[in-house]
Write a protein that holds these residues in place. Structure first.
Motif, PDB file in Angstrom:
ATOM      1  N   ILE A  37       6.439  -6.991   1.389  1.00 51.91           N
ATOM      2  CA  ILE A  37       6.786  -6.164   2.547  1.00 51.91           C
ATOM      3  C   ILE A  37       5.576  -5.998   3.463  1.00 51.91           C
ATOM      4  N   GLY A  38       4.407  -5.738   2.860  1.00 51.27           N
ATOM      5  CA  GLY A  38       3.207  -5.568   3.667  1.00 51.27           C
ATOM      6  C   GLY A  38       2.814  -6.826   4.416  1.00 51.27           C
TER       7      GLY A  38
ATOM      8  N   PRO B 231       7.014  -4.148  -8.808  1.00 52.34           N
ATOM      9  CA  PRO B 231       6.868  -3.368  -7.565  1.00 52.34           C
ATOM     10  C   PRO B 231       5.655  -3.764  -6.739  1.00 52.34           C
TER      11      PRO B 231
ATOM     12  N   LEU C  61       5.875  -4.839  -2.849  1.00 42.24           N
ATOM     13  CA  LEU C  61       5.126  -4.159  -1.799  1.00 42.24           C
ATOM     14  C   LEU C  61       4.207  -5.129  -1.053  1.00 42.24           C
TER      15      LEU C  61
END
Length: 307
Positions: A115-116, A108, A112
């Motif tokens: 995505i960031g 995860p 993340l």
């Protein structure tokens, strides 16, 4: 105060240029691009870099969550089949599994970070307002929009076609009812250059901007919170009384685009649409001259076509 735009006052001086009145701009071949379509899903066509960024980010996240969902479903299915009571009568008992715990922590985090890393530059591009080629101040009112072309010295109000302020006494005598579609409203739409599909979307006066130039919108409100948005441009900004916020866009394609107030602002909130017409630089300059004369009373030089 409601302003009406008339082509007649400037027709003689602009005879050699395209007709640029607010209510017949589509005569020049503008295509209605940004509008909702019955029965369709997904985004409106992206007309700006900002909108395309949003579409790309949405696609990336869709791929990620689809992959996660499929993985979890497959994992559950494998566990059901492999470790059911019939195939595995003696259940194992344990409290820790280090590789699994590391995987569900690191995995995860990496997702993340991905995505960031992709989304933050998009956010910064939206929030960093560039130098404007055209600056327009938009004021939300119950229930219409006011626009001020800051550097050009004129302003106008924009009402939904069919709103109470747009209905004349003669139209009322002919049976026109505010915000209700009927023969008179159909005539008003057609006179403004729209068809039935533009009902509740089209306004009597539109924001006109040149294609390929940076447009900065200064957004505020006079009474309650409103929100100015054009989905095809990928922009949305709340207008808060007493505050001045900004958004920007650079339209890449000529056409007609629709938006809507996106903040619940009272009983006529649903009748507060936005119309933006993106035109060529030549057409914009022609419209600008006519608008200055109509809205601000600034005479424009008469241009005589040479033989």
């Amino acid at each position: 105060m409601k302003h009406l735009f008339s082509l007649g006052a400037v027709m003689a001086s602009l005879a050699a240029l395209p007709a640029m009145a607010q209510d017949n701009l589509r005569i020049d071949g503008l295509e209605v691009i940004g509008k909702p379509v019955d029965g369709e899903m997904g985004f409106q066509p992206a007309a700006t870099r900002l909108a395309q960024d949003i579409h790309d980010l949405d696609w990336l996240i869709l791929v990620i969550i689809t992959a996660i969902t499929l993985f979890v479903v497959a994992l559950i299915g494998w566990v059901i089949i492999r470790y059911n009571a019939k195939r595995n009568p003696n259940a194992a008992s344990f409290t820790h599994h280090t590789p699994v715990e590391v995987a569900w922590t690191v995995g995860p985090i990496l997702i993340l970070v991905l995505i960031g890393a992709y989304s933050l530059p998009i956010l910064f591009r939206q929030q960093e307002i560039p130098e404007a080629d055209v600056t327009i101040k938009v004021i939300g009112n119950q229930w219409y929009w006011s626009y001020e072309y800051v550097d050009e010295g004129f302003a106008f109000d924009s009402y939904m076609i069919g709103a109470p302020a747009t209905i004349t006494a003669d139209e009322q005598e002919r049976g026109a009812v505010a915000n209700q579609y009927g023969p008179v409203m159909q005539e008003k739409l057609e006179a403004a250059g729209y068809d039935r599909d533009a009902w509740l979307l089209a306004t009597d006066t539109a924001v006109v901007v040149p294609v390929g130039q940076t447009i900065v919108m200064q957004v505020t409100a006079s009474d309650v919170i409103h929100s100015w948005t054009i989905p095809a441009f990928g922009v949305k900004q709340d207008g808060v009384p007493g505050r001045l916020a900004e958004l920007w866009f650079e339209a890449e394609r000529e056409g007609v685009y629709f938006g809507q107030c996106s903040e619940l602002c009272g009983q006529a909130h649903a009748y507060m649409p936005i119309t933006v017409k993106v035109v060529s630089e030549e057409a914009y300059q022609a419209w600008l001259g006519a608008a200055k004369e109509e809205y601000a009373g600034i005479p424009q030089p008469i241009q005589i076509a040479s033989n």
